[in-house]
Structures are given as C-alpha cells and as structure tokens.
Design a protein around this motif. Structure first.
Motif, PDB file in Angstrom:
ATOM      1  N   LEU A 100      25.296  53.077   7.439  1.00 27.74           N
ATOM      2  CA  LEU A 100      25.433  53.556   6.066  1.00 27.74           C
ATOM      3  C   LEU A 100      26.573  52.850   5.338  1.00 27.74           C
ATOM      4  CD1 LEU A 100      24.687  57.380   6.339  1.00 27.74           C
ATOM      5  CD2 LEU A 100      23.216  55.561   5.500  1.00 27.74           C
ATOM      6  N   TRP A 118      16.513  58.107  -0.798  1.00 26.18           N
ATOM      7  CA  TRP A 118      16.474  58.700   0.540  1.00 26.18           C
ATOM      8  C   TRP A 118      16.043  60.151   0.427  1.00 26.18           C
ATOM      9  CZ3 TRP A 118      21.349  58.581   4.229  1.00 26.18           C
ATOM     10  CH2 TRP A 118      20.947  58.944   5.517  1.00 26.18           C
ATOM     11  N   HIS A 134      23.594  63.838   7.850  1.00 27.19           N
ATOM     12  CA  HIS A 134      23.414  62.529   7.224  1.00 27.19           C
ATOM     13  C   HIS A 134      24.068  62.484   5.839  1.00 27.19           C
ATOM     14  CE1 HIS A 134      20.867  62.126  10.586  1.00 27.19           C
ATOM     15  NE2 HIS A 134      20.051  61.195  10.133  1.00 27.19           N
ATOM     16  N   LEU A 163      26.816  59.810   4.633  1.00 28.15           N
ATOM     17  CA  LEU A 163      26.688  59.054   3.383  1.00 28.15           C
ATOM     18  C   LEU A 163      27.944  59.223   2.529  1.00 28.15           C
ATOM     19  CD1 LEU A 163      25.027  57.357   1.396  1.00 28.15           C
ATOM     20  CD2 LEU A 163      23.939  59.476   0.604  1.00 28.15           C
TER      21      LEU A 163
END
Length: 447
Positions: A162, A174, A181, A185
């Motif tokens: 990422l 996304w 996640h 990010l």
C-alpha cells in the motif's frame, strides 16, 4: 469484431480459431479480449495468445485457472508485445503455482501503454504482491489500480504494497475495504503525505477505522478527489474527523459520500442493518462554510432533516468555492427547499444543484425554487427532484421565473426532461422575447 470472448465451449474449436487469428491478410481487430471460465485449458490459452492482437486495448482473465508456468510465460510475452493495451483485468484468476505470477509482473513492468490494472475476487499472496510492486516501481505509465473484493494474505506485504501503491499510482478504487485494510491504507497515506502521487481515491467501507483514514487525508497534499460508499451511516466521531478533513485539507476539491445498504460496495464483515440510523452530518456542513477548496459535494441516500438542510443552507451563504452540490435521496421536504432557496439568493457561485429522488419536494417547494430563479445569476443546472409533468402550477411558476433568468442552461426533473412548454421556454430566444411582458396575476400571487 470489437470484442472476442473465449469460453470453455470454444476449446474444441481451437484449431479453427487459431487459423483465423493467424490470417496474415486479415489480423484480429478485437479491442477487447476476454478469457472466461477456462479452468486448466492451458494449451488453448497458449494458442490464442500466440496470435497477434495489434488493436487489443483491454484484456480480461475472468474465472480462469492456470496450471502450467509455461502458460503464464506465454501470457507474459503476449502482454509485453501487445502495445495497444490500456487495461488488464484479473477477476477470480488463480494459478497452481504462485511463483509463476512473477511472469505477469515482468510483463506489466515493461508494457509501454498499460495504464490500468484491475484485480477482482482474488487472494493476493506475498509472491503475487511482489510482482505487483515490481510493476508499479518500474512502469511509470501504470497509474490506476482498481480492486474489488481483494484480500491481502500477509500483513507485512499489505503495508509495503500500500505504501508503494500510494507513492506510484494516481488513482485507487477499492471496494469493499475491511477494517484492518483501512488502517493500513491510512498508515500508507500518513507515510507518503508529502511524496504521494495519488490524486483520486475511492473506497467502499463501513469500517470503524474510517476515522484513521479521514485523519490521514487531513494531511494529504495530493488527493483532490475522495469518494466513500458502502457505509450504512457515520457515527459522530467519524463525522467529526470528516469535518476536520474539510477544515485542514486545502487540496480536495471533490467529495462524494454515498450510503449503501448492501451490494458490490458493501463490506461483508460489517452488518448493514443500520441503514435506518441517521448520520449527524451537521459538523461537516459547519466546516463547509469556511472551506475554500471544495468544488463538488455529492451526498446520496444520506437522510437529512429540515434542520440539517438549514445548516447546509447557512454554509452555502458563506461558501464561495462550491460549484456543484448534489443532495439526492436525502428526504428533503418543502421546508428544506425553502432554506436552500434562501441560500441561493446570496450564493451566486454555485452553478449546479441536483435534488433528484426527493419525493418530499412538492409544488410548494418548486415554487420556492422558482422565486430564487428570478434573482440568482450563477445557477446553470438545476435538477428539481420532482416530476414536473404532474405539477402544472409549479411548471407555470418556473416558466414565469425563467423569463427573468439568463444563467440557467439546463433544467431536469425525476420524470426526465420537463414538459414541452418548459423545454421551449428554456431556449434563450423565447426567454428573451418574453421579457417585459405582463406577468399573469395568478402566477404573481403564487410567487
């Protein structure tokens, strides 16, 4: 044909297809090449990609399983030599040996035309992520990454990838993004706050950690377009963080928020029954009043009460940067329409207002909008959010108001384009010729 789709039913015709594709006097003209549900038909795939597709712009490998490394090597050679390709889509793509995915990474790294990589319904192993990182590091043209239902299998690889994605791509889409996640990010955006190339960010998530993402975007110097969907509602601390983003970020000019009660954007890990819970969006509207970077704000399916619209209207009276406002399916009433109309008496910088799918706006609300059309000189597009054909009184009020308005170019309603008379009155010639004529006393009374 512009699209060539090959499935399991074509396997037995491989010799005929191969001969047709290798005709030197008539090479394939397909712009889209799709392999669909080909499981362990490696020889067939190798024969197809052995042909030249000089016009192919999109390649789809959808629900396919590759067994032999030689097939991956053939795909790699095909991707390297097809120089018109702009987009490659791996959807439910599986390989018997993860190491063979390195061939794909090598091809993506050197293709001179590829701009977009799409990954759908895939579990990405560390080796597959290494191939992705190789492509992003070496190919400056590959700048768009779209991921749908993608799972990173290794936490360390997730963080590294990422960070690499944020630094090397200009667009990320996304859906959906799980809680851990989202945190990764946010960490990547924090790390690359000053070096990132990322400009366009779309995420679908209802994760609790969205606060981390909003706070990371407060410091971002590159992202100018942010879309969030897939959430059922935003809790108070999330809205406060979102307001903080508007207060501190001087780059984002487009903000799009869309409630989703399920479907492709929804996060499977989060229950979506909270769609009836109302988001207290007012802190974001307060921040909007002092934001001078935002040009576009779109709110879809976020239920707003009259007091929410009043706060939004107050912000519009102070804001001079916003050009396009969409408040769709937001339960706006006639009272809310009145607040917005009052704001537009002072705000002359807004050029587009979209009020679609708000059934609470009746003829009374439309008449309020017609009043402001007489004096507003900035609005160029108006979606009144109602079927004008069934509101004759409202049509007359808006028709009369348009005789005094020279800025509005387009008028839309939920029933499609307005009635014929309204379309006629929208023409500049008609509006000019009718100026100065006596207005009907009946219409004056309504106005």
């Amino acid at each position: 044909t512009r699209q060539l789709s090959l499935t399991e039913t074509n396997v037995h015709d491989v010799q005929v297809i191969h001969s047709a594709l290798n005709n030197p006097t008539n090479p394939p003209r397909a712009r889209v090449l799709q392999f669909y549900q080909l499981h362990h038909h490696d020889e067939f795939i190798r024969k197809i990609v052995g042909a030249k597709f000089p016009h192919a712009e999109e390649i789809w490998l959808q629900n396919c399983t590759i067994q032999c490394p030689q097939t991956m090597e053939a795909l790699s050679e095909f991707l390297q030599n097809t120089t018109a390709i702009k987009s490659v889509h791996f959807d439910g793509f599986k390989v018997s040996c993860d190491e063979s995915f390195q061939y794909i990474g090598q091809a993506l790294a050197v293709n001179p035309s590829l701009t977009t990589l799409r990954l759908s319904n895939m579990k990405l192993s560390p080796i597959m992520l290494q191939s992705l990182n190789q492509a992003l590091n070496q190919n400056d043209i590959l700048t768009k990454l779209w991921m749908h239902r993608v799972k990173f299998l290794d936490r360390n690889s997730l963080d590294t990838t990422l960070e690499n994605v944020v630094n090397h791509t200009t667009e990320i889409r996304w859906y959906p993004v799980p809680n851990d996640h989202i945190r990764a990010l946010a960490r990547a955006l924090d790390t690359a706050a000053l070096t990132s190339r990322l400009r366009h960010l779309e995420v679908g998530s209802s994760a609790r950690s969205l606060v981390c993402l909003f706070k990371a975007l407060q410091q971002s110097k590159s992202v100018d377009h942010f879309e969030l969907s897939g959430f059922s509602y935003l809790c108070d601390n999330q809205v406060e963080a979102l307001a903080g983003m508007l207060n501190n970020n001087t780059v984002i000019n487009g903000l799009f928020l869309r409630v989703c009660s399920g479907g492709n954007d929804a996060d499977d890990d989060v229950m979506m029954e909270g769609t009836n819970l109302r988001t207290n969006i007012r802190p974001m509207f307060h921040a909007l009043a002092h934001n001078d970077a935002l040009h576009t704000l779109q709110l879809s399916h976020i239920v707003l009460c009259d007091n929410d619209i009043k706060v939004l209207a107050d912000a519009l009276q102070k804001n001079t940067s916003l050009r396009e406002l969409t408040v769709a399916s937001a339960n706006i009433s006639n009272a809310g329409t009145k607040y917005l109309s009052r704001a537009l008496r002072r705000n002359q910088s807004l050029t587009s207002l979209h009020l679609g799918d708000n059934s609470g706006i009746t003829a009374i609300g439309l008449i309020e909008l017609s009043k402001v059309l007489r004096i507003n000189t900035g609005l160029q597009y108006l979606d009144v959010g109602n079927d004008l054909a069934s509101n004759e009184v409202a049509v007359q009020a808006i028709t009369q108001a348009l005789q005094y308005n020279i800025s509005l170019h387009d008028l839309a309603c939920d029933g499609g384009n307005g009635p014929d008379e309204l379309e006629r009155i929208m023409s500049m010639e008609t509006r000019t010729s009718m100026r100065g004529k006596q207005t009907s006393p009946t219409i004056l009374g309504l106005l």
